[in-house]
Design a protein around this motif. Structure first.
Motif, PDB file in Angstrom:
ATOM      1  N   TYR A 135       0.991  -1.032  -0.061  1.00  0.00           N
ATOM      2  CA  TYR A 135      -0.283   0.044  -0.023  1.00  0.00           C
ATOM      3  C   TYR A 135       0.796   1.352  -0.113  1.00  0.00           C
ATOM      4  O   TYR A 135       1.853   1.397   0.888  1.00  0.00           O
ATOM      5  CB  TYR A 135      -1.030   0.012   1.267  1.00  0.00           C
ATOM      6  N   LYS A 136       0.466   2.116  -0.673  1.00  0.00           N
ATOM      7  CA  LYS A 136       1.068   3.484  -0.714  1.00  0.00           C
ATOM      8  C   LYS A 136       0.130   4.657  -0.914  1.00  0.00           C
ATOM      9  O   LYS A 136      -0.649   4.605  -2.056  1.00  0.00           O
ATOM     10  CB  LYS A 136       2.165   3.461  -2.181  1.00  0.00           C
ATOM     11  N   ASN A 137       0.355   5.742  -0.216  1.00  0.00           N
ATOM     12  CA  ASN A 137      -0.650   6.834  -0.376  1.00  0.00           C
ATOM     13  C   ASN A 137       0.261   7.808  -1.218  1.00  0.00           C
ATOM     14  O   ASN A 137       1.077   8.346  -0.733  1.00  0.00           O
ATOM     15  CB  ASN A 137      -0.960   7.561   0.861  1.00  0.00           C
ATOM     16  N   LEU A 138      -0.210   7.961  -2.397  1.00  0.00           N
ATOM     17  CA  LEU A 138       0.488   9.010  -3.344  1.00  0.00           C
ATOM     18  C   LEU A 138       0.513  10.409  -3.140  1.00  0.00           C
ATOM     19  O   LEU A 138       1.393  11.241  -3.603  1.00  0.00           O
ATOM     20  CB  LEU A 138       0.192   8.680  -4.713  1.00  0.00           C
ATOM     21  N   ILE A 139      -0.433  10.881  -2.110  1.00  0.00           N
ATOM     22  CA  ILE A 139      -0.415  12.248  -1.706  1.00  0.00           C
ATOM     23  C   ILE A 139       0.328  12.281  -0.509  1.00  0.00           C
ATOM     24  O   ILE A 139       1.478  13.338  -0.445  1.00  0.00           O
ATOM     25  CB  ILE A 139      -1.796  12.494  -1.409  1.00  0.00           C
ATOM     26  N   LYS A 140       0.407  11.423   0.650  1.00  0.00           N
ATOM     27  CA  LYS A 140       0.919  11.661   1.953  1.00  0.00           C
ATOM     28  C   LYS A 140       2.488  10.796   1.612  1.00  0.00           C
ATOM     29  O   LYS A 140       3.275  10.998   2.716  1.00  0.00           O
ATOM     30  CB  LYS A 140       0.398  11.045   2.732  1.00  0.00           C
ATOM     31  N   LYS A 141       2.580  10.169   0.774  1.00  0.00           N
ATOM     32  CA  LYS A 141       3.731   9.323   0.502  1.00  0.00           C
ATOM     33  C   LYS A 141       4.073   8.432   1.585  1.00  0.00           C
ATOM     34  O   LYS A 141       5.512   7.842   1.906  1.00  0.00           O
ATOM     35  CB  LYS A 141       5.298  10.155   0.344  1.00  0.00           C
ATOM     36  N   GLU A 142       2.971   7.801   2.154  1.00  0.00           N
ATOM     37  CA  GLU A 142       3.242   6.844   3.201  1.00  0.00           C
ATOM     38  C   GLU A 142       3.103   5.427   2.436  1.00  0.00           C
ATOM     39  O   GLU A 142       2.208   5.153   1.788  1.00  0.00           O
ATOM     40  CB  GLU A 142       1.934   6.901   4.292  1.00  0.00           C
ATOM     41  N   GLU A 143       4.126   4.474   2.683  1.00  0.00           N
ATOM     42  CA  GLU A 143       3.604   2.939   2.490  1.00  0.00           C
ATOM     43  C   GLU A 143       3.863   2.128   3.410  1.00  0.00           C
ATOM     44  O   GLU A 143       4.572   2.082   4.342  1.00  0.00           O
ATOM     45  CB  GLU A 143       4.895   2.865   1.334  1.00  0.00           C
TER      46      GLU A 143
END
Length: 408
Positions: A388-396
């Motif tokens: 999983y990666k959030n492409l706005i927050k750059k969290e993975e």
């Protein structure tokens, strides 16, 4: 190769995004004001627009897409929306009880004119029409609705208002105006034609020479009856109380013949000097003119292409949304297809059917402007999980498939 007709344009990619944004924003605001959707035909009888828009207008005189159909009916592609909505109001016999109806519409309109920036032969409008309410407060609400739409879209504008008066003051003013026009020489051919059909339309001429000849013409809003003057003063008061800047334009008559009392126009300098982006007003006489029972109507129409040009100029970017779902090996696509089907009940999902390297998938997700990136490789398949990666927050992180809906 077959190309689109001149003046007809496809809407895709960023144009489609701007179009949808304008429609969704306008619909939300209109619904907040108590309006509901109406859909009217693109094709109507030619006589509807000849009688409503008026023979003195350029639309009927020069710009109509009209033809004889196979049933020998003289028909026309709609050049504007108001006449069709009024026709529907009368056809459903709503005029008999002067029913209160508030409708919004949007879609294609057609005018055969020279294509230019923000003006096409097939163009799009968003409009609203309110029936059965004679109050100037409804006029003010219609204007405030447009102000709210433009505020949400971050569109800068100037508001021009005028009063065209009722039939009583219009007849007296018309006599004064005709007398004045008879004393002047040098008007353009369009003004000479309008002078005989509807002299008030002469005030709307865009020719600089004609405007110079009209510099001392009598003004409509200085020849109003007591009732119309009172309504115009209330309108100004309501706009001031709601912190809406406006300017009175005594020569604003709108481009169509059916307006009376309140007339208004929103202009913007963001796509050229004084470009009109929306306009409207009250048209109480139109219902009766189209064989309905005497009633009340007020509304506006907004040019979507012109608003799109402003949004594009401001370079408003589409916010990231949705999910990009992918695999590192082809054998996992079937499993992801089942996951995607479940997610699509509540989420926007793009499933890539091809196995690619992680970097290539991330590049594709970025191109598709998605917010959430989900990927399955060998390790994830063994653990019943997804990368999983959030492409706005750059969290993975790694998440369990069983927890996917909860995490999303």
């Amino acid at each position: 190769m077959i190309n689109a007709l001149k003046g007809m344009k496809d809407l895709l990619d960023k144009d489609a995004y701007y179009y949808e944004k304008i429609i969704k924003t306008s619909e939300e605001v209109a619904k907040n004001y108590g309006f509901s959707f109406i859909n009217i035909p693109h094709l109507e009888l030619y006589s509807l627009f000849k009688r409503s828009v008026g023979e003195s207008s350029d639309i009927v005189g020069k710009e109509m897409y009209e033809f004889i159909d196979k049933g020998q009916n003289h028909v026309c592609m709609r050049p504007e929306g108001t006449a069709g909505v009024v026709r529907a109001y009368i056809e459903k016999k709503l005029d008999k009880t002067n029913a209160l109806k508030r409708w919004f519409y949007h879609g294609s309109m057609f005018r055969y004119e020279r294509p230019q920036k923000g003006r096409l032969r097939e163009f799009h409008q968003f409009g609203v029409e309110s029936f059965g309410n004679p109050s100037v407060y409804e006029d003010a609400s219609i204007i405030l609705m447009l102000v709210e739409i433009f505020s949400r879209l971050d569109i800068n504008f100037k508001l021009l208002i005028n009063s065209l008066g009722c039939l009583t003051c219009m007849q007296k003013y018309r006599e004064k105006l005709v007398h004045f026009l008879d004393t002047q020489e040098g008007f353009c051919p369009d003004c000479l034609r309008r002078k005989n059909l509807n002299p008030i339309r002469v005030l709307d001429c865009k020719q600089e020479h004609c405007q110079h000849l009209l510099s001392n013409a009598p003004l409509l809003n200085q020849n109003l009856c007591l009732s119309c003057q009172n309504d115009f003063e209330i309108l100004q008061k309501l706009l001031k109380e709601n912190n809406i800047d406006f300017k009175i334009d005594a020569k604003l008559v709108r481009g169509l013949d059916y307006y009376s009392k309140t007339a208004f126009e929103f202009i913007s300098n963001e796509i050229g000097a004084k470009a009109a982006i929306a306009g409207g007003g009250r048209y109480d006489r139109l219902i009766e003119h189209l064989d309905g029972k005497k009633g009340f109507g007020v509304g506006f129409a907004m040019g979507i292409e012109r608003i799109m040009s402003i949004l594009e100029q401001k370079k408003q970017v589409q916010s990231r949304s949705g999910i990009y779902l992918c695999a590192l090996d082809q054998i996992y696509i079937s499993k992801l297809f089942t996951i995607a089907t479940k997610l699509r009940k509540t989420h926007q999902v793009i499933l890539n059917y091809e196995a690619k390297k992680l970097a290539k998938h991330l590049e594709n997700a970025d191109k598709n402007n998605t917010e959430i990136f989900l990927c399955m490789g060998e390790k994830e398949a063994q653990n019943q999980s997804l990368f999983y990666k959030n492409l706005i927050k750059k969290e993975e992180k790694s998440i369990q498939i069983a927890d996917l809906e909860k995490i999303l």
